[in-house]
Write a protein that holds these residues in place. Structure first.
Motif, short mmCIF file in Angstrom:
data_model
loop_
_atom_site.label_atom_id
_atom_site.label_comp_id
_atom_site.label_asym_id
_atom_site.label_seq_id
_atom_site.Cartn_x
_atom_site.Cartn_y
_atom_site.Cartn_z
N ASN A 38 -0.94 6.25 -11.57
CA ASN A 38 -2.26 5.93 -12.08
C ASN A 38 -3.23 7.03 -11.65
O ASN A 38 -3.20 7.48 -10.50
CB ASN A 38 -2.70 4.58 -11.54
N PRO A 39 -4.12 7.48 -12.53
CA PRO A 39 -5.05 8.56 -12.16
C PRO A 39 -5.86 8.26 -10.90
O PRO A 39 -6.17 9.19 -10.13
CB PRO A 39 -5.95 8.67 -13.40
N GLU A 40 -6.21 7.01 -10.70
CA GLU A 40 -6.98 6.65 -9.51
C GLU A 40 -6.20 6.95 -8.24
O GLU A 40 -6.72 7.54 -7.28
CB GLU A 40 -7.36 5.17 -9.57
N VAL A 41 -4.92 6.56 -8.23
CA VAL A 41 -4.08 6.79 -7.06
C VAL A 41 -3.80 8.27 -6.88
O VAL A 41 -3.81 8.79 -5.74
CB VAL A 41 -2.77 5.98 -7.17
N LEU A 42 -3.54 8.98 -7.96
CA LEU A 42 -3.30 10.42 -7.86
C LEU A 42 -4.50 11.14 -7.26
O LEU A 42 -4.35 12.09 -6.48
CB LEU A 42 -2.97 10.99 -9.24
N ASN A 43 -5.69 10.68 -7.58
CA ASN A 43 -6.89 11.25 -6.98
C ASN A 43 -6.93 10.99 -5.47
O ASN A 43 -7.30 11.86 -4.69
CB ASN A 43 -8.13 10.65 -7.65
N TYR A 44 -6.53 9.80 -5.09
CA TYR A 44 -6.53 9.45 -3.66
C TYR A 44 -5.59 10.37 -2.88
O TYR A 44 -5.96 10.92 -1.83
CB TYR A 44 -6.10 8.00 -3.45
N ILE A 45 -4.35 10.54 -3.35
CA ILE A 45 -3.38 11.31 -2.56
C ILE A 45 -3.68 12.80 -2.61
O ILE A 45 -3.25 13.54 -1.72
CB ILE A 45 -1.94 11.00 -2.99
N ASN A 46 -4.41 13.24 -3.62
CA ASN A 46 -4.83 14.64 -3.65
C ASN A 46 -5.91 14.91 -2.62
O ASN A 46 -6.02 16.03 -2.09
CB ASN A 46 -5.33 15.02 -5.04
N ASN A 47 -6.70 13.90 -2.33
CA ASN A 47 -7.89 14.09 -1.49
C ASN A 47 -7.79 13.41 -0.13
O ASN A 47 -8.78 13.35 0.61
CB ASN A 47 -9.12 13.58 -2.22
N ALA A 48 -6.62 12.90 0.20
CA ALA A 48 -6.46 12.21 1.48
C ALA A 48 -5.05 12.39 2.01
O ALA A 48 -4.08 12.56 1.26
CB ALA A 48 -6.76 10.72 1.32
N VAL A 49 -4.95 12.37 3.33
CA VAL A 49 -3.67 12.21 4.02
C VAL A 49 -3.72 10.81 4.63
O VAL A 49 -4.60 10.52 5.45
CB VAL A 49 -3.46 13.27 5.10
N ILE A 50 -2.81 9.95 4.22
CA ILE A 50 -2.84 8.54 4.59
C ILE A 50 -1.69 8.25 5.55
O ILE A 50 -0.53 8.50 5.24
CB ILE A 50 -2.73 7.64 3.34
N PHE A 51 -2.02 7.75 6.72
CA PHE A 51 -1.04 7.41 7.74
C PHE A 51 -0.93 5.88 7.79
O PHE A 51 -1.86 5.20 8.21
CB PHE A 51 -1.47 7.93 9.11
N ILE A 52 0.21 5.35 7.39
CA ILE A 52 0.40 3.90 7.39
C ILE A 52 1.22 3.50 8.61
O ILE A 52 2.38 3.90 8.77
CB ILE A 52 1.09 3.43 6.10
N ALA B 21 0.84 -1.21 0.00
CA ALA B 21 0.00 0.00 0.00
C ALA B 21 0.87 1.25 0.00
O ALA B 21 0.58 2.23 -0.71
CB ALA B 21 -0.93 -0.01 1.21
N ALA B 22 1.95 1.24 0.79
CA ALA B 22 2.85 2.38 0.84
C ALA B 22 3.49 2.63 -0.52
O ALA B 22 3.59 3.77 -0.99
CB ALA B 22 3.92 2.16 1.91
N TYR B 23 3.92 1.55 -1.17
CA TYR B 23 4.53 1.68 -2.50
C TYR B 23 3.52 2.22 -3.51
O TYR B 23 3.81 3.11 -4.30
CB TYR B 23 5.06 0.32 -2.96
N THR B 24 2.31 1.70 -3.48
CA THR B 24 1.27 2.15 -4.41
C THR B 24 1.03 3.64 -4.27
O THR B 24 0.96 4.38 -5.26
CB THR B 24 -0.03 1.37 -4.16
N MET B 25 0.89 4.11 -3.03
CA MET B 25 0.54 5.51 -2.82
C MET B 25 1.71 6.45 -3.04
O MET B 25 1.51 7.64 -3.32
CB MET B 25 -0.02 5.69 -1.39
N SER C 216 -7.12 -2.64 1.75
CA SER C 216 -6.48 -1.37 2.09
C SER C 216 -6.82 -0.30 1.06
O SER C 216 -7.20 0.83 1.40
CB SER C 216 -4.96 -1.54 2.18
N ILE C 217 -6.65 -0.65 -0.21
CA ILE C 217 -6.93 0.31 -1.28
C ILE C 217 -8.42 0.64 -1.31
O ILE C 217 -8.81 1.80 -1.52
CB ILE C 217 -6.45 -0.23 -2.63
N ALA C 218 -9.27 -0.36 -1.08
CA ALA C 218 -10.71 -0.12 -1.07
C ALA C 218 -11.10 0.82 0.06
O ALA C 218 -12.03 1.63 -0.07
CB ALA C 218 -11.46 -1.44 -0.95
N THR C 219 -10.40 0.74 1.19
CA THR C 219 -10.66 1.66 2.30
C THR C 219 -10.37 3.10 1.89
O THR C 219 -11.16 4.02 2.17
CB THR C 219 -9.80 1.28 3.53
N VAL C 220 -9.23 3.30 1.24
CA VAL C 220 -8.88 4.64 0.78
C VAL C 220 -9.91 5.15 -0.21
O VAL C 220 -10.37 6.30 -0.13
CB VAL C 220 -7.47 4.64 0.16
N LYS C 221 -10.31 4.28 -1.13
CA LYS C 221 -11.30 4.66 -2.15
C LYS C 221 -12.61 5.09 -1.49
O LYS C 221 -13.17 6.15 -1.81
CB LYS C 221 -11.54 3.48 -3.10
#
Length: 837
Positions: free
Chosen positions: A152-166, A143-147, A354-359
């Motif tokens: 990928n546009p999907e991931v870029l949308n996630y990091i633009n709209n979230a702060v993710i603490f792993i 998950a850390a590597y993906t983010m 994990s990815i579904a949670t972020v989504k």
């Protein structure tokens, strides 16, 4: 078909193909950011990854990616790092402090922001609280590597709209214990046989931390550094969504929320949480898992009734906490009724979730923010509806126990005020639901079978005298623990010193001074005497240190007492005369010198590691006293004559006859055996002692009532006592009860051990009271037929020694400050117990 595909992918020779088993959906990846496989040198799932390598990989991501930073929030008992990798877009990362301040406004009821969709949502992906449930930490790296690396546009949308603490590994000590085991026994080729050593860890296994605590029960109690560090971090950030990834039995599939219904009659968390939000997120999880062909279940077995899980505590902080349970491969590959399950397969389910949670969080961020805002506002509204405006508590006899309870309240950001000699907690505050958790008790429940405890009113853990109040006199707000304990300054004496034994830390001071070579006596009757600080009344157990009888000069004795007072904050008094105004004098035969305990405890297969760890932790961290841990396999050749006290916690003691006789003969020589829970039952069943269990003969002629087969688990489960709090009547004149003033104290029961009161009139130290219920579920039948007729603590004579039998665990989860003293008295005063015939 899916399992065959899995194995085929797993053993492809090219690393890119193996990695793509997890990551192919999120190409392209930044080539400058190393994948876990490139960093570790092996594909994820090929072996179990040590915690230091996980930390090293996340540290590397923080070094090479402008999307990430790493933060160390604590160290474990074994000094392993506890870290969180923060991930968001470069723009968000450059303004992280500003985003944090905007986010925290939604947790402050006095603020009224409405820009719900403009602030990135805060997500805490937390993994591996149970060390031998390892798939999730591997998924954390993916998950850390993906983010950090995916473009990928999907991931870029996630990091633009979230702060993710792993948080990759909540329990590093337990994880590394299991990792070493799994890698040590890994075969080549892999061995799928469930009987292989790889799939069967030795005691104590990797589930727990260094002291064998279940950290997933420690969020509320905050005993261990792993939990305290995480709680401090949590109350700094208040994430909106929190995950809690686990594993379960190999023959299962996969679990995600919604859970089984909360067993509380009126749960204190909002219905929107456990009904609306859980179902909303559940749709995301089902869709994601359906897409890879994984089977799963919901609404069974697991419940969030106990507020101290990683999947329930955040629910009381305005977040949505989410539990995931993956069928475990318990190694690298194992045969099941459904075919073979592999480690990579278990990792993939956790990664996909994990990815579904972020989504789900990103796509519902405005709603989640509004929910958290409403949560804290409703805390004030709910508090205003209650007649109870606060809780007053304190204990004039034991400042250090009160201090420990205040520390627990402050850890959870509960407002506390000092009012005269007492403390006050107002209900009208943002942490109202945590105030309820600390003080409220319940009798009625909607369910009778619990995944964990049914009682957790923490004030009772501390034997805290508290009462609800309908009007407030707050006084000064407590912001730290400084100056909460203020013992009278010690003055020098050439005659004697007296330590007030009512204080929780008095036992630690006793051990410390004994280890320094001082001779210390205990008063077996109360007395009042003139001290250099004025007349003072001393309770049973007061510790007397006569200066003239020491092998050290008076200056050295004074220095040792002075240092002990500073270290343990205990009340110590100097006296110039042994003549008392009331009660016994210091030279009385009721003032008896104490023997320093030399303690051992049996551990190993069959022994309940939780209880053994609680004993070890108590003595290590609070008393600073060593205890020898004797593995069951070594008991036959162990020389018990090296010890004067032996501890046997709950367990299955299927000992050979010669080992049983060895223990029995050792006790008979004048030593003390302390048994807890099922070990007490064992001592009675084996007729080591002349005590009995509370038993009611069933009518063998009565025909059993026919019931639906499907209801069997629920009907049988409610017969157990899963964890409830009861009141006992305590003989405060007994050495095991020295330090107590009240003859009614709460105890915690989570077993079905029912001790019959001793036939010896002086041997029953604690018996359940006539109206014993304080908090938690127990059937009416168990109450009348088992609880009320039974004893909680008895002492039984065995030759020249004695067996101290606890029905209930006095050290439960390291939190029962209120009953620790009973156990410690058994250690330090056990040999002074004379049982009249």
């Amino acid at each position: 078909m899916l399992k065959k595909l899995l194995l085929g992918v797993l053993f492809l020779s090219t690393s890119i193909s193996a990695q793509d088993y997890f990551l192919k959906k999120f190409h392209p990846f930044d080539a400058n950011v190393p994948s876990p496989e490139e960093f570790l040198g092996y594909p994820i799932g090929e072996r179990h990854t040590r915690h230091d390598l996980i930390v090293a990989y996340l540290t590397k991501l923080a070094e090479v990616s402008d999307r990430a930073s790493i933060y160390e929030y604590g160290r474990t008992h074994e000094d392993r790092k506890l870290v969180i990798l923060t991930i968001s877009s470069p723009t968000n990362m450059s303004n992280l402090e500003g985003l944090k301040q905007q986010h925290l406004k939604f947790t402050d009821p006095s603020q009224t922001p409405t820009n719900y969709d403009e602030v990135p949502i805060f997500i805490n992906l937390a993994y591996n609280v149970h060390g031998n449930e390892p798939s999730s930490s591997e998924a954390a790296m993916l998950a850390a590597y993906t983010m950090t690396a995916s473009n990928n546009p999907e991931v870029l949308n996630y990091i633009n709209n979230a702060v993710i603490f792993i948080d990759p590994t909540i329990n590093p000590d337990g994880r590394d214990r299991h990792t070493q085991w799994a890698n040590m026994y890994q075969g080549s080729p892999l061995v799928a046989d469930p009987q292989d050593a790889e799939h069967n860890e030795y005691w104590p296994r990797g589930r727990t931390n260094h002291y064998w605590f279940d950290l997933n029960r420690d969020w509320l109690l905050g005993i261990n550094p792993e939990s305290r560090g995480k709680l401090t971090w949590y109350h700094e950030w208040y994430p909106n969504v929190v995950t809690d990834f686990h594993e379960m039995g190999t023959q299962s599939s996969y679990f995600f929320e919604p859970m089984k219904d909360n067993a509380s009659l009126n749960p204190i968390m909002p219905k929107e949480n456990y009904i609306d939000l859980n179902n909303l997120f559940g749709e995301y999880f089902s869709k994601a898992l359906d897409s890879i062909g994984s089977f799963y279940f919901t609404k069974e077995v697991f419940d969030g009734t106990y507020p101290g899980y990683g999947s329930s505590y955040p629910d009381l902080q305005g977040a949505l906490a989410l539990l995931f349970e993956q069928a475990s491969s318990r190694g690298h590959k194992q045969t099941t009724a459904f075919g073979e399950i592999t480690f990579p397969f278990t990792i993939r389910n956790q990664y996909v979730s994990s990815i579904a949670t972020v989504k789900a969080a990103v796509e519902n961020k405005a709603m989640m923010r509004k929910y958290q805002q409403d949560f804290f506002k409703s805390a004030l509204t709910n508090a205003s509806k209650s007649r109870v405006q606060g809780y007053s508590f304190g204990d004039q006899y034991d400042q250090n126990r009160v201090k420990a309870f205040v520390d627990k309240l402050l850890l959870h950001k509960i407002d506390v005020y000092k009012s005269g000699n007492n403390f006050v907690v107002p209900t009208r505050q943002p942490q109202y639901r945590m105030v309820q958790t600390m003080f409220e008790t319940y009798e009625k429940y909607r369910d009778s079978v619990y995944y964990d405890a049914s009682a957790w009113s923490v004030a009772n853990f501390y034997n805290m005298k508290y009462r609800p109040v309908t009007s407030l006199n707050l006084g000064e707000k407590v912001s730290s623990l400084e100056k909460l304990v203020t013992p009278v300054s010690l003055q020098k004496s050439d005659y004697a010193y007296i330590i007030d034994y009512d204080d929780y830390n008095a036992v630690a001071a006793l051990n410390h001074l004994q280890s320094k070579g001082l001779v210390i006596s205990s008063s077996f009757k109360p007395f009042t005497i003139k001290t250099k600080s004025g007349d003072k009344q001393f309770n049973y157990g007061a510790l007397v240190i006569p200066v003239s009888l020491q092998k050290k000069d008076s200056n050295t004795v004074f220095k040792l007492l002075e240092n002990a007072q500073k270290q343990f904050k205990i009340p110590v008094y100097a006296v110039n005369s042994g003549y008392s105004s009331h009660g016994i004098d210091l030279g009385s035969r009721y003032v008896s010198p104490l023997t320093k305990p030399k303690a051992a405890m049996i551990i190993g297969d069959g022994v309940r590691s939780y209880e053994a760890g609680e004993v070890w932790h108590l003595l290590d961290t609070r008393v600073h006293m060593p205890i020898t841990k004797i593995p069951m396999r070594n008991l036959g050749r162990a020389n018990l004559d090296e010890y004067n006290t032996l501890v046997m916690v709950s367990g299955n003691y299927d000992l050979p006859k010669e080992q049983f006789e060895k223990i029995k003969n050792w006790v008979s020589k004048g030593n003390t055996l302390i048994t807890i829970g099922t070990a007490s039952k064992w001592a009675i069943d084996k007729k080591m002692v002349k005590e009995k269990l509370t038993e009611k003969e069933e009518d063998s002629t009565k025909t059993a009532q026919r019931k639906p087969y499907v209801d069997a688990p629920e009907n049988l489960g409610k017969k157990n006592v899963g964890g409830a709090i009861f009141k006992v009547d305590l003989d405060i004149t007994h050495p095991l009860a020295f330090g107590y003033h009240d003859d009614a104290i709460p105890v915690y029961k989570n077993n079905s051990v029912w001790l019959a009161p001793s036939k010896n009139e002086y041997a029953t130290v604690a018996k359940y009271s006539k109206d014993p219920h304080i908090d938690g579920f127990i059937t009416a039948k168990n109450t009348e037929e088992k609880l009320k007729p039974s004893a909680s603590l008895i002492v039984s004579k065995l030759g020249g020694g004695r067996v101290v039998l606890f029905a209930d665990n006095p050290n439960f989860r390291g939190s029962w400050y209120g009953t620790n003293r009973l156990f410690l008295n058994a250690l330090f005063l056990g040999d002074k117990i004379q049982i009249p015939e």
